[in-house]
Scaffold this active site. Structure first.
Site, mmCIF file in Angstrom:
data_model
loop_
_atom_site.group_PDB
_atom_site.id
_atom_site.type_symbol
_atom_site.label_atom_id
_atom_site.label_comp_id
_atom_site.label_asym_id
_atom_site.label_seq_id
_atom_site.Cartn_x
_atom_site.Cartn_y
_atom_site.Cartn_z
ATOM 1 N N CYS A 12 72.693 30.394 43.989
ATOM 2 C CA CYS A 12 73.240 30.534 45.344
ATOM 3 C C CYS A 12 72.314 29.755 46.280
ATOM 4 O O CYS A 12 71.216 29.352 45.879
ATOM 5 C CB CYS A 12 73.265 32.004 45.746
ATOM 6 S SG CYS A 12 71.605 32.713 45.768
ATOM 7 N N CYS A 94 65.905 35.286 52.089
ATOM 8 C CA CYS A 94 67.227 34.682 52.308
ATOM 9 C C CYS A 94 67.751 35.140 53.671
ATOM 10 O O CYS A 94 67.661 36.328 54.003
ATOM 11 C CB CYS A 94 68.183 35.127 51.203
ATOM 12 S SG CYS A 94 69.862 34.555 51.494
ATOM 13 N N GLU A 124 64.903 44.085 47.168
ATOM 14 C CA GLU A 124 65.651 43.894 48.415
ATOM 15 C C GLU A 124 65.891 45.241 49.104
ATOM 16 O O GLU A 124 65.703 45.370 50.319
ATOM 17 C CB GLU A 124 67.002 43.218 48.109
ATOM 18 C CG GLU A 124 67.863 43.056 49.351
ATOM 19 C CD GLU A 124 69.292 42.643 49.032
ATOM 20 O OE1 GLU A 124 69.501 41.838 48.103
ATOM 21 O OE2 GLU A 124 70.201 43.133 49.718
ATOM 22 N N THR A 169 72.924 43.170 49.074
ATOM 23 C CA THR A 169 73.778 41.971 49.144
ATOM 24 C C THR A 169 74.524 41.650 47.853
ATOM 25 O O THR A 169 75.498 40.905 47.885
ATOM 26 C CB THR A 169 72.923 40.736 49.500
ATOM 27 O OG1 THR A 169 71.855 40.645 48.558
ATOM 28 C CG2 THR A 169 72.383 40.814 50.905
ATOM 29 N N ASN A 231 72.861 40.823 40.363
ATOM 30 C CA ASN A 231 74.168 40.171 40.508
ATOM 31 C C ASN A 231 74.724 39.742 39.160
ATOM 32 O O ASN A 231 75.925 39.791 38.937
ATOM 33 C CB ASN A 231 74.089 39.026 41.525
ATOM 34 C CG ASN A 231 73.374 37.815 40.991
ATOM 35 O OD1 ASN A 231 73.963 36.990 40.311
ATOM 36 N ND2 ASN A 231 72.082 37.699 41.265
ATOM 37 N N SER A 273 70.735 33.327 39.995
ATOM 38 C CA SER A 273 69.388 32.790 39.764
ATOM 39 C C SER A 273 69.300 32.064 38.416
ATOM 40 O O SER A 273 68.213 31.882 37.874
ATOM 41 C CB SER A 273 68.363 33.929 39.832
ATOM 42 O OG SER A 273 68.770 35.003 39.022
HETATM 43 S S1 SF4 Z 1 72.481 36.444 46.304
HETATM 44 FE FE1 SF4 Z 1 70.693 36.995 47.573
HETATM 45 S S2 SF4 Z 1 69.566 35.072 47.765
HETATM 46 FE FE2 SF4 Z 1 71.631 34.531 47.098
HETATM 47 S S3 SF4 Z 1 72.784 34.103 49.004
HETATM 48 FE FE3 SF4 Z 1 73.120 36.265 48.456
HETATM 49 S S4 SF4 Z 1 71.561 37.348 49.630
HETATM 50 FE FE4 SF4 Z 1 70.919 35.216 49.554
#
Ligand code: SF4
Length: 293
Positions: A12, A94, A124, A169, A231, A273
């Site tokens: 990302c 971020c 986070e 997030t 994620n 990532s």
């Molecule tokens: S996954 Fe985390 S680092 Fe990537 S855009 Fe979303 S908030 Fe930002």
């Protein structure tokens, strides 16, 4: 074997920005410490280690030099402590995480009891809680949360009557909605105001909708990324919930041809990532497997 890629996958912009910064530092990154792992991906972590970038799990572990706040962010205590120790701070939080921190901080200042929908052990989330003076409650289960809210309102202390929820997030969007619906139905009467801030980031939403779409077009799904990566884990869960056999791998070497017996098309996606080189190697490995009836 035919491979189909998700329309959104891999790095990302938040992760790209952080890694670009380290690339630009070149040999100057030797000795730099990151507060927690920079990204939850084993290939990236070992590459940084080879370049001399170290990991500290608290500011206490660093006495001099440069400390990097990762894309996941940190609470205000970490900044204050780093400043007190005279450390050079490299802040790569971020912007979408900063946005959640600011929302949580302002809700707390406005008298809301803040709830963070997320994993209490994730960097986070710990950072977001820090911005509420460590008063936010963290949960992904409304039934588990409600007794804690009731305990708050029945305590002798003056407690907020206003409740607000933000999300980590990288949480799955549909589960966040279900959590909110259940929380509304169970909410103690003491709370007369309820605010919801859907702070799941757009890159996460894009990857989640892409994986659901792809899982319905293929026979087997392979999800590439760190086992600690929130994620990536959610992408694998979402694919599996679509009823397609799903394998979450970190390394291309984990691929087992037996997974693809009777399959014609294999879907591949990757967490935010996961480096492109790893995705490419996974694709090549699967493509080289002969389809078997
Ligand atoms: S996954 Fe985390 S680092 Fe990537 S855009 Fe979303 S908030 Fe930002």
């Amino acid at each position: 074997m035919q491979v189909k890629l998700a329309r959104e996958l891999g790095f990302c912009f938040g992760v790209k920005k952080t890694l670009k910064l380290f690339d630009e530092m070149g040999s100057d990154s030797r000795g730099v410490k990151t507060l927690g792992t920079l990204v939850h991906n084993p290939q990236v972590v070992s590459e940084l280690k080879a370049r001399g970038v170290g990991v500290a799990y608290s500011v206490d572990e660093v006495d001099s030099g440069t400390l990097t706040i990762t894309a996941h962010g940190a609470g205000p205590d970490a900044y204050a402590e780093a400043q007190r120790k005279g450390l050079r701070l490299l802040d790569t939080t971020c912007p979408l995480v900063t946005k959640v921190q600011k929302i949580a901080e302002s809700l707390h200042k406005d008298g809301y009891q803040v709830v963070v929908y997320g994993d209490p052990n994730h960097q986070e989330v710990r950072g977001i809680v820090g911005w509420t003076e460590n008063t936010a409650l963290v949960s992904t289960d409304a039934k588990e949360l409600v007794p804690r809210l009731k305990a708050l309102t029945s305590s002798k202390k003056r407690v907020p009557k206003k409740l607000a929820v933000v999300s980590q997030t990288t949480q799955p969007a549909e589960r966040f909605k279900s959590f909110i619906a259940e929380l509304v139905s169970l909410l103690p009467d003491d709370f007369n105001e309820f605010h919801v801030h859907n702070t799941i980031c757009q890159p996460t939403l894009d990857r989640q909708s892409a994986v659901v779409e792809l899982a319905n077009e293929v026979d087997v799904m392979v999800v590439v990324g760190g086992r600690d990566s929130a994620n990536t884990k959610h992408l694998a869960e979402l694919a599996s919930e679509e009823g397609v056999p799903t394998y979450h791998i970190e390394w291309p070497e984990e691929i087992d041809p037996n997974w693809f017996k009777g399959a014609k098309v294999v879907g591949v996606t990757a967490g935010a990532s996961t480096p492109d080189a790893v995705i490419e190697k996974v694709v090549k490995t699967i493509e080289a497997i002969e389809p078997e009836e």
